[in-house]
Design a protein around this motif. Structure first.
Motif, PDB file in Angstrom:
ATOM      1  N   HIS A  59       0.838  -1.204   0.000  1.00 29.04           N
ATOM      2  CA  HIS A  59       0.000   0.000   0.000  1.00 29.04           C
ATOM      3  C   HIS A  59       0.874   1.256   0.000  1.00 29.04           C
ATOM      4  O   HIS A  59       2.086   1.187   0.208  1.00 29.04           O
ATOM      5  N   THR A  63       1.117   1.203  -4.694  1.00 23.59           N
ATOM      6  CA  THR A  63      -0.273   1.036  -5.144  1.00 23.59           C
ATOM      7  C   THR A  63      -0.722   2.272  -5.918  1.00 23.59           C
ATOM      8  O   THR A  63      -1.327   2.165  -6.991  1.00 23.59           O
ATOM      9  N   ASP A  82      -8.180  -3.662  -6.011  1.00 25.03           N
ATOM     10  CA  ASP A  82      -7.007  -3.500  -5.145  1.00 25.03           C
ATOM     11  C   ASP A  82      -7.162  -4.466  -3.983  1.00 25.03           C
ATOM     12  O   ASP A  82      -7.987  -4.265  -3.091  1.00 25.03           O
ATOM     13  N   SER A  86      -4.711  -1.293   1.503  1.00 28.12           N
ATOM     14  CA  SER A  86      -4.725   0.166   1.331  1.00 28.12           C
ATOM     15  C   SER A  86      -5.608   0.820   2.377  1.00 28.12           C
ATOM     16  O   SER A  86      -6.540   0.207   2.899  1.00 28.12           O
ATOM     17  N   SER A  91      -8.947   4.450  -0.950  1.00 24.61           N
ATOM     18  CA  SER A  91      -9.798   3.648  -1.847  1.00 24.61           C
ATOM     19  C   SER A  91     -11.058   4.408  -2.243  1.00 24.61           C
ATOM     20  O   SER A  91     -11.500   4.337  -3.388  1.00 24.61           O
TER      21      SER A  91
END
Ligand SMILES: O=C(O)[C@H](O)[C@@H](O)[C@H](O)[C@H](O)COP(=O)(O)O
Length: 293
Positions: A59, A63, A82, A86, A91
């Motif tokens: 993360h 990412t 994903d 995260s 998100s």
């Protein structure tokens, strides 16, 4: 973890095109039956229409940059998942950006670690319902059974639920660790902690997967002699505590568990030295010096 997930999907009959920055990981995935791409562009080119890309990278920056590249390279209706740990607020933000381009972003909180390949992964999914339905065969193949994955809510909610899951993980781990240390300290009973953790696996109220793994570890290495007491953390525990404060929801056990992690990461704590100095200053109490240790 991404490699193991690809292997589990291949075993279930899915076709996988894999890309990893490491040549070694690419080779490993190839030997497990994945078609290998040498660049992200190659990977996208190899996917059939309504492309589905599962991102499984650390993360934060890795990412973010991967998702930025996918935003530029994918088209309307494509789906990005994903599966990393995260932050749920990232998100939510990413979900909006993908939606602006007519793409779908799903956040899949994924639990299972190195055991997931054989045992299956528990998946907590956030995002658009139609997109979730479209990729549900992937979730079904990764999960241990039909109850092992769930569409928990809108985008962001998957990683939120995984964050809370990990906060609980911290609290459970800390409670087991404290209990074991207390039993070990009771020298007059000569308690065998490997036997006791094994015992608790059978019918006890505190049985759990974490206990199973602890019992197995202690069976092989009861004194844990080679392990340092430094315990790393990846962020989810800290985020859980921050969120509990923002929501005004008390979470004392999780908070203290996170604090214990932070303490474990210090060598000689400055706060401890300050306490020692004050106690010496007000009461003349003896201090222990580093050189005494
Ligand atoms: O459910 C899981 O499979 C674990 O939670 C997994 O996600 C990972 O091992 C943790 O993220 C470690 O978290 P810490 O580094 O914060 O202990």
């Amino acid at each position: 973890m991404g490699g193991n997930m690809a292997t589990r999907l291949i075993r279930a009959g899915h076709e996988i095109v894999g890309f990893d920055l490491s040549e070694e990981n690419r080779q490993k995935a190839a030997s497990n039956g994945a078609e290998i791409a040498n660049t992200l562009d190659d990977l996208i080119a190899a996917l059939p229409e309504r492309k589905v890309v599962w991102v499984m990278v650390p993360h934060g920056k890795p990412t973010e940059s991967t998702l930025q590249s996918l935003l530029e390279k994918l088209a309307e209706h494509d789906i990005v998942i994903d599966g990393g740990n995260s932050n749920y607020q990232d998100s939510m933000r990413r979900g909006e950006i993908f939606a602006e381009k007519g793409m779908f972003f799903l956040d899949a909180g994924t639990s299972g670690g190195i055991w997931g390949l054989e045992e299956g992964y528990c998946l907590m999914i956030g995002g658009d319902t139609d997109a979730v339905v479209h990729v549900s065969p992937i979730f079904a193949a990764l999960a241990p059974n039909p109850k092992g994955w769930l569409h928990v809510g809108p985008v962001g909610s998957g990683h939120f639920v995984k964050m809370v899951h990990n906060g609980i993980e911290y609290g459970m781990m800390q409670a087991y660790a404290e209990g074991l240390e207390l039993m070990r300290a009771k020298e007059e009973f000569g308690l065998n902690l490997a036997n006791i953790t094994e015992l608790w696996r059978h019918g006890s109220v505190v049985r759990s997967w974490l206990l199973d793994l602890t019992a197995e570890y202690l069976k092989n290495d009861p004194e844990l002699k080679d392990l340092s007491d430094y315990v790393s953390d990846s962020g989810e525990g800290r985020w859980t505590v921050i969120d509990s404060i923002q929501e005004g929801v008390p979470a004392p056990v999780i908070t203290l568990s996170v604090q214990m992690r932070l303490r474990s990461q210090q060598d000689q704590s400055y706060a401890g030295k300050v306490l020692s100095a004050m106690r010496n200053a007000f009461g003349g109490h003896a201090v222990k010096k580093v050189s005494d240790e």
